[in-house]
Scaffold this motif. Structure first.
Motif, PDB file in Angstrom:
ATOM      1  N   ASP A   1     -28.550   3.563   3.714  1.00 38.96           N
ATOM      2  CA  ASP A   1     -29.567   4.568   4.035  1.00 38.96           C
ATOM      3  C   ASP A   1     -28.953   5.960   4.087  1.00 38.96           C
ATOM      4  OD1 ASP A   1     -31.505   2.599   4.477  1.00 38.96           O
ATOM      5  OD2 ASP A   1     -30.842   2.341   6.547  1.00 38.96           O
TER       6      ASP A   1
ATOM      7  N   ASN B   1     -35.895   2.867   7.368  1.00 38.40           N
ATOM      8  CA  ASN B   1     -35.305   4.200   7.441  1.00 38.40           C
ATOM      9  C   ASN B   1     -36.334   5.276   7.082  1.00 38.40           C
ATOM     10  OD1 ASN B   1     -33.402   6.379   7.406  1.00 38.40           O
ATOM     11  ND2 ASN B   1     -33.131   6.091   5.214  1.00 38.40           N
TER      12      ASN B   1
ATOM     13  N   CYS C   1     -31.028   1.424  10.934  1.00 34.84           N
ATOM     14  CA  CYS C   1     -31.974   2.005   9.972  1.00 34.84           C
ATOM     15  C   CYS C   1     -33.037   2.804  10.725  1.00 34.84           C
ATOM     16  CB  CYS C   1     -32.661   0.911   9.171  1.00 34.84           C
ATOM     17  SG  CYS C   1     -31.541  -0.257   8.398  1.00 34.84           S
TER      18      CYS C   1
HETATM   19 ZN    ZN Z   1     -31.807   0.502   6.241  1.00 33.83          ZN
END
Ligand code: ZN
Length: 142
Positions: free
Chosen positions: A40, A67, A127
């Motif tokens: 991410d 995310n 995330c």
């Molecule tokens: Zn992630």
């Protein structure tokens, strides 16, 4: 439809149609953070006015649905708030994700409640909190 399905719907909606995604042409504060575990990436851009109000927020994100959705939901929660209020929401969310505060504190905060579902998936916590930790750091800079 169960509550988990509802949470999932909200998260998917933010992932597919992220709110406040993009970049400012004017000068702003910005920060970039990565979550290597999942790949991410997030870039947050924030405009704070003369009265210490977070007047606008934009983000550019790459990576998983959690995310992107979390960043999108965060911008909705932060825009228009004073820096102090923004900091309070950010702290509450991070604390809930880390199990240090009752998830009920997120109730009444619109789509933010949907992220409570992430608590059940510890591998996804980074995330969900990536953009919030970035915001936390940005607000401390002022
Ligand atoms: Zn992630």
């Amino acid at each position: 439809m169960g509550v988990d399905d509802l949470y999932q719907e909200i998260i998917l909606d933010h992932y597919k149609h992220p709110r406040n995604s993009g970049e400012f042409s004017e000068e702003c504060m910005s920060i970039e953070r990565d979550n290597p575990v999942c790949g991410d990436h997030i870039k947050l851009m924030v405009i704070i006015d003369d009265n210490n109000i977070v007047s606008d927020v934009k983000f550019k994100g790459m990576g998983c649905a959690i995310n992107i959705a979390s960043a999108s939901i965060m911008t909705e929660q932060i825009i228009g708030k004073s820096m102090k209020e923004a900091d309070k929401i950010v702290n509450a969310f991070v604390n809930v994700m880390h199990g240090e505060q009752d998830p009920e504190v997120l109730d009444g905060h619109g789509d933010l409640t949907a992220l409570k579902g992430v608590i059940k998936f510890p591998v996804r916590l980074k995330c969900a909190t990536l953009s919030w930790h970035a915001m936390e750091e940005l607000l401390k800079r002022e």
